[in-house]
Design a protein around this motif. Sequence first.
Motif, PDB file in Angstrom:
ATOM      1  N   UNK A 162     143.079  21.888 -13.256  1.00  0.00           N
ATOM      2  CA  UNK A 162     141.618  21.989 -13.321  1.00  0.00           C
ATOM      3  C   UNK A 162     141.005  21.759 -11.944  1.00  0.00           C
ATOM      4  N   UNK A 163     141.560  20.833 -11.165  1.00  0.00           N
ATOM      5  CA  UNK A 163     141.071  20.615  -9.802  1.00  0.00           C
ATOM      6  C   UNK A 163     141.231  21.890  -8.973  1.00  0.00           C
ATOM      7  N   UNK A 164     142.392  22.528  -9.087  1.00  0.00           N
ATOM      8  CA  UNK A 164     142.648  23.751  -8.321  1.00  0.00           C
ATOM      9  C   UNK A 164     141.658  24.847  -8.700  1.00  0.00           C
ATOM     10  N   UNK A 165     141.433  25.032  -9.987  1.00  0.00           N
ATOM     11  CA  UNK A 165     140.475  26.056 -10.421  1.00  0.00           C
ATOM     12  C   UNK A 165     139.071  25.769  -9.892  1.00  0.00           C
ATOM     13  N   UNK A 166     138.663  24.519  -9.981  1.00  0.00           N
ATOM     14  CA  UNK A 166     137.321  24.153  -9.523  1.00  0.00           C
ATOM     15  C   UNK A 166     137.196  24.199  -8.003  1.00  0.00           C
ATOM     16  N   UNK A 211     145.922   9.990  -7.662  1.00  0.00           N
ATOM     17  CA  UNK A 211     146.655  10.060  -8.920  1.00  0.00           C
ATOM     18  C   UNK A 211     147.745   8.988  -8.979  1.00  0.00           C
ATOM     19  N   UNK A 212     148.425   8.753  -7.869  1.00  0.00           N
ATOM     20  CA  UNK A 212     149.467   7.722  -7.829  1.00  0.00           C
ATOM     21  C   UNK A 212     148.859   6.327  -8.034  1.00  0.00           C
ATOM     22  N   UNK A 213     147.741   6.058  -7.376  1.00  0.00           N
ATOM     23  CA  UNK A 213     147.056   4.769  -7.561  1.00  0.00           C
ATOM     24  C   UNK A 213     146.595   4.609  -9.001  1.00  0.00           C
ATOM     25  N   UNK A 214     146.094   5.687  -9.584  1.00  0.00           N
ATOM     26  CA  UNK A 214     145.634   5.668 -10.962  1.00  0.00           C
ATOM     27  C   UNK A 214     146.777   5.370 -11.929  1.00  0.00           C
ATOM     28  N   UNK A 215     147.927   5.968 -11.711  1.00  0.00           N
ATOM     29  CA  UNK A 215     149.086   5.770 -12.584  1.00  0.00           C
ATOM     30  C   UNK A 215     149.450   4.293 -12.677  1.00  0.00           C
ATOM     31  N   UNK A 216     149.580   3.645 -11.545  1.00  0.00           N
ATOM     32  CA  UNK A 216     150.019   2.248 -11.511  1.00  0.00           C
ATOM     33  C   UNK A 216     148.944   1.312 -12.060  1.00  0.00           C
ATOM     34  N   UNK A 217     147.721   1.457 -11.566  1.00  0.00           N
ATOM     35  CA  UNK A 217     146.672   0.512 -11.964  1.00  0.00           C
ATOM     36  C   UNK A 217     146.256   0.696 -13.420  1.00  0.00           C
ATOM     37  N   UNK A 275     135.182   8.156  -3.590  1.00  0.00           N
ATOM     38  CA  UNK A 275     134.755   7.856  -2.218  1.00  0.00           C
ATOM     39  C   UNK A 275     135.934   7.960  -1.242  1.00  0.00           C
ATOM     40  N   UNK A 276     137.047   7.330  -1.598  1.00  0.00           N
ATOM     41  CA  UNK A 276     138.217   7.345  -0.712  1.00  0.00           C
ATOM     42  C   UNK A 276     138.727   8.775  -0.530  1.00  0.00           C
ATOM     43  N   UNK A 277     138.843   9.516  -1.633  1.00  0.00           N
ATOM     44  CA  UNK A 277     139.312  10.901  -1.538  1.00  0.00           C
ATOM     45  C   UNK A 277     138.385  11.756  -0.702  1.00  0.00           C
ATOM     46  N   UNK A 278     137.096  11.617  -0.924  1.00  0.00           N
ATOM     47  CA  UNK A 278     136.123  12.389  -0.154  1.00  0.00           C
ATOM     48  C   UNK A 278     136.179  12.007   1.328  1.00  0.00           C
ATOM     49  N   UNK A 279     136.326  10.715   1.613  1.00  0.00           N
ATOM     50  CA  UNK A 279     136.433  10.250   2.998  1.00  0.00           C
ATOM     51  C   UNK A 279     137.685  10.833   3.662  1.00  0.00           C
ATOM     52  N   UNK A 315     142.047  15.274   5.752  1.00  0.00           N
ATOM     53  CA  UNK A 315     143.253  15.360   4.929  1.00  0.00           C
ATOM     54  C   UNK A 315     143.180  16.620   4.077  1.00  0.00           C
ATOM     55  N   UNK A 316     144.308  17.075   3.644  1.00  0.00           N
ATOM     56  CA  UNK A 316     144.389  18.152   2.673  1.00  0.00           C
ATOM     57  C   UNK A 316     143.862  17.626   1.335  1.00  0.00           C
ATOM     58  N   UNK A 317     143.076  18.451   0.631  1.00  0.00           N
ATOM     59  CA  UNK A 317     142.476  18.029  -0.641  1.00  0.00           C
ATOM     60  C   UNK A 317     143.528  17.591  -1.660  1.00  0.00           C
ATOM     61  N   UNK A 318     144.675  18.263  -1.639  1.00  0.00           N
ATOM     62  CA  UNK A 318     145.714  17.957  -2.608  1.00  0.00           C
ATOM     63  C   UNK A 318     146.454  16.673  -2.260  1.00  0.00           C
TER      64      UNK A 318
END
Length: 148
Positions: free
Chosen positions: A29-33, A112-118, A91-95, A102-105
């Motif tokens: 969905x991120x890629x499509x958007x 996504x990795x931070x989300x998985x663990x936390x 915020x962090x991703x946008x920064x 950085x590359x968007x992906x």
Amino acid sequence: MHKSDRKEFYRTAKFVMFSISAGVIEIVSFTLLNEIARLPYWTSYLIALILSVLWNFTLNRRYTFKSAANVPIAMLKVFGYYCVFTPLSTYVGNYLVVALLWNEYAATGLNMACNLVTEFLFDKHVVYRNTLDTNEIAQREQHHTEAE
């Protein structure tokens, strides 16, 4: 491996597998958007995150944590987690993408990795803390184990 250790290993493995499936939903969905709709990073990320959270919550509540917890209360707790995680990760991703180029992906992958663990820790120790293995699936498994 002790029985309770094995159970927690499988719980963690299920969470990871369901999170991978949610990650596929998020990245597609991120890629499509991002690529087709050409929305800004933060908008693409936020919509993709919401879609993956709904998927992940549903599967993990039923099959990973096997919880009979009140759905609205469990969702409210997960919503609280995302009230903190979403603004920080957006915020962090946008920064990373806008300021550090950085590359968007790569930025999305880090989030996504931070989300998985936390989220695993939050779900296990906050959302389902007192209702682990209480749904009908867990009860059937318990009866099956007792019958052996």
